[in-house]
Design an enzyme around this catalytic site. Structure first.
Site, PDB file in Angstrom:
ATOM      1  N   HIS A  24      74.172  11.930  77.955  1.00  0.00           N
ATOM      2  CA  HIS A  24      72.889  12.652  78.071  1.00  0.00           C
ATOM      3  C   HIS A  24      72.770  13.532  79.328  1.00  0.00           C
ATOM      4  CE1 HIS A  24      71.067   9.375  80.458  1.00  0.00           C
ATOM      5  NE2 HIS A  24      70.922   8.574  79.436  1.00  0.00           N
ATOM      6  N   HIS A  78      68.221  -4.288  76.675  1.00  0.00           N
ATOM      7  CA  HIS A  78      67.799  -2.892  76.844  1.00  0.00           C
ATOM      8  C   HIS A  78      67.865  -2.193  75.489  1.00  0.00           C
ATOM      9  CE1 HIS A  78      67.242   0.996  78.511  1.00  0.00           C
ATOM     10  NE2 HIS A  78      68.432   1.231  79.021  1.00  0.00           N
ATOM     11  N   GLU A  80      67.906   1.093  74.849  1.00  0.00           N
ATOM     12  CA  GLU A  80      68.626   2.367  74.738  1.00  0.00           C
ATOM     13  C   GLU A  80      69.847   2.189  73.834  1.00  0.00           C
ATOM     14  OE1 GLU A  80      69.435   4.451  78.444  1.00  0.00           O
ATOM     15  OE2 GLU A  80      69.698   6.327  77.342  1.00  0.00           O
ATOM     16  N   ASP A 163      71.996  -2.233  82.864  1.00  0.00           N
ATOM     17  CA  ASP A 163      72.358  -0.950  83.476  1.00  0.00           C
ATOM     18  C   ASP A 163      72.606  -1.061  84.997  1.00  0.00           C
ATOM     19  OD1 ASP A 163      72.502   0.711  81.281  1.00  0.00           O
ATOM     20  OD2 ASP A 163      70.477   1.498  81.476  1.00  0.00           O
ATOM     21  N   HIS A 222      77.955  -1.405  81.694  1.00  0.00           N
ATOM     22  CA  HIS A 222      78.911  -0.295  81.718  1.00  0.00           C
ATOM     23  C   HIS A 222      79.918  -0.539  82.835  1.00  0.00           C
ATOM     24  CE1 HIS A 222      76.435   2.214  79.092  1.00  0.00           C
ATOM     25  NE2 HIS A 222      75.396   2.028  79.894  1.00  0.00           N
TER      26      HIS A 222
HETATM   27 FE1  FEO Z   1      69.797   2.922  79.912  1.00  0.00          FE
HETATM   28 FE2  FEO Z   1      73.117   2.149  79.476  1.00  0.00          FE
HETATM   29  O1  FEO Z   1      71.396   2.649  78.939  1.00  0.00           O
END
Ligand code: FEO
Length: 388
Positions: A24, A78, A80, A163, A222
């Site tokens: 994004h 989360h 997302e 995150d 991540h």
């Molecule tokens: Fe806020 Fe890794 O998504």
């Protein structure tokens, strides 16, 4: 596509997106991982899923440990879609599973997927018993969306941080001590600057909440898992979330006929003369998301644009829009640029820096081409403004 054992009966079962180069709007030159974690206990539990297109990869990894149809709990930290995108397919396989999420998470997942799954909403302080283990939840709203939460597995001393503490970094290595630390920290800084920076207050609060926990592993959603460098990354998060800066000036500009660039280098000379490190960031050659990595620790943010069509250059406008949204605090700004007639760009740039809440140096605005004498004057005047 092997699962990776983190501790007895706890596995990484996520996915590696080697090819993605834009998340994004954030350039991801090193790719991305979507981390999901499987806990085998009396209740089989999955923590987060992966982006929808990687669902099969995750399911293959889970299948090497357990039948995915036997999953009892899916904890959604989360909404997302890089974390929840595989829920619809997984819920068709794990039909008896309950989705454990925050109240805002429940709202968000229902709005995203329009499914009447079996939900259980949890709040800060709630515990989910898995059998031999239990997970304690802490809601961490706005790190990065209102629904975010983290989970702490006390028996194994693992914080599933979602995150927070993440990095966009595709690798076959799963742990922080398996890659060069500088690369991991650089990607963690870029991630902070582009994803987490607006939420410093909330990060500080979350850090306070988890400060009392005995943590051996931080498993983010991540990048690599922290097991050897937890003190370093926690210390950096404290500093970044407090908007603590260093003596660094980031000089961001675009230029038409090189006059604004000449001013940029006159500004650089002033900072260097004062012993302040500089980062020259021409917007023709630097992506705005890379510049945000510099902004995380830079005390001085200088932004220059010539005037084009009574305005600033579109590249500079894009950077300023991005900068303002990411809301760094406690910085000092400087607007500069050249013009032929009109000359609106410098005031427009300065307005945005003011809206960011920055203290300001006196703006530098030059008609046509600055000669050597004027460039020296600019350097000398700014040296005086920077002070001792
Ligand atoms: Fe806020 Fe890794 O998504």
């Amino acid at each position: 596509m092997q699962p990776v054992k983190i501790k007895d009966d706890i596995y990484w079962v996520g996915a590696v997106d080697w090819d993605i180069r834009n998340f994004h709007g954030y350039t991801t030159q090193r790719g991305v991982t979507y981390n999901a974690y499987l806990i085998i206990d009396e209740k089989i539990t999955l923590i987060d899923t992966v982006k929808g297109q990687f669902c099969d990869e995750m399911i293959q990894r889970i299948s090497q440990v357990v039948d995915p149809g036997e999953i009892d709990y899916i904890i959604s930290n989360h909404v997302e879609m890089d974390h929840s995108g595989s829920l619809p397919k997984l819920m068709e396989i794990a039909q008896g599973a309950t989705v454990i999420t925050s109240p805002r998470g429940q709202q968000g997942l229902k709005a995203h997927y329009k499914k009447d799954w079996n939900f259980r909403a949890v709040n800060s302080g709630d515990t989910l018993n898995l059998g031999k283990r239990s997970i304690n939840f802490v809601l961490t709203p706005m790190v990065h969306w209102p629904d975010n939460m983290v989970g702490y597995l006390a028996e194994d001393k693992i914080l599933f941080s979602n995150d927070s503490f993440g990095q966009h970094l595709a690798s076959s290595e799963r742990f922080d001590d398996e890659l060069p630390l500088q690369i991991v920290l650089q990607e963690a800084k870029k991630y902070y600057g582009n994803i987490v920076l607006p939420y410093g207050r909330q990060v500080a609060k979350a850090l306070e909440t988890v400060a009392g926990l005995d943590i051996e592993i931080i498993a983010p959603s991540h990048g690599v898992i922290w097991r050897s460098h937890i003190p370093e990354i926690v210390e950096l998060y404290k500093k970044w979330s407090a908007n603590e800066t260093e003596d660094i000036a980031v000089i961001v500009y675009d230029t038409m006929w090189n006059s604004t660039e000449k001013i940029a280098y006159a500004i650089q000379a002033a900072f260097e003369a004062k012993g302040i490190a500089t980062r020259m960031r021409n917007l023709k050659t630097n992506h705005i998301s890379d510049i945000m990595t510099d902004v995380v620790t830079a005390k001085y943010i200088c932004v220059g644009s010539p005037t084009l069509n009574n305005n600033m250059l579109p590249t500079v406008a894009a950077f300023l829009t991005y900068l303002k949204g990411l809301a760094p605090k406690n910085r000092k700004g400087l607007a500069f640029g050249s013009y032929g007639w009109g000359g609106q760009s410098v005031a427009l740039v300065e307005n945005v820096l003011r809206e960011c809440g920055f203290d300001l140096f006196e703006q530098i605005k030059v008609e046509y081409i600055p000669d050597e004498g004027l460039l020296s004057e600019i350097t000398d005047k700014l040296k005086g403004e920077i002070g001792a």
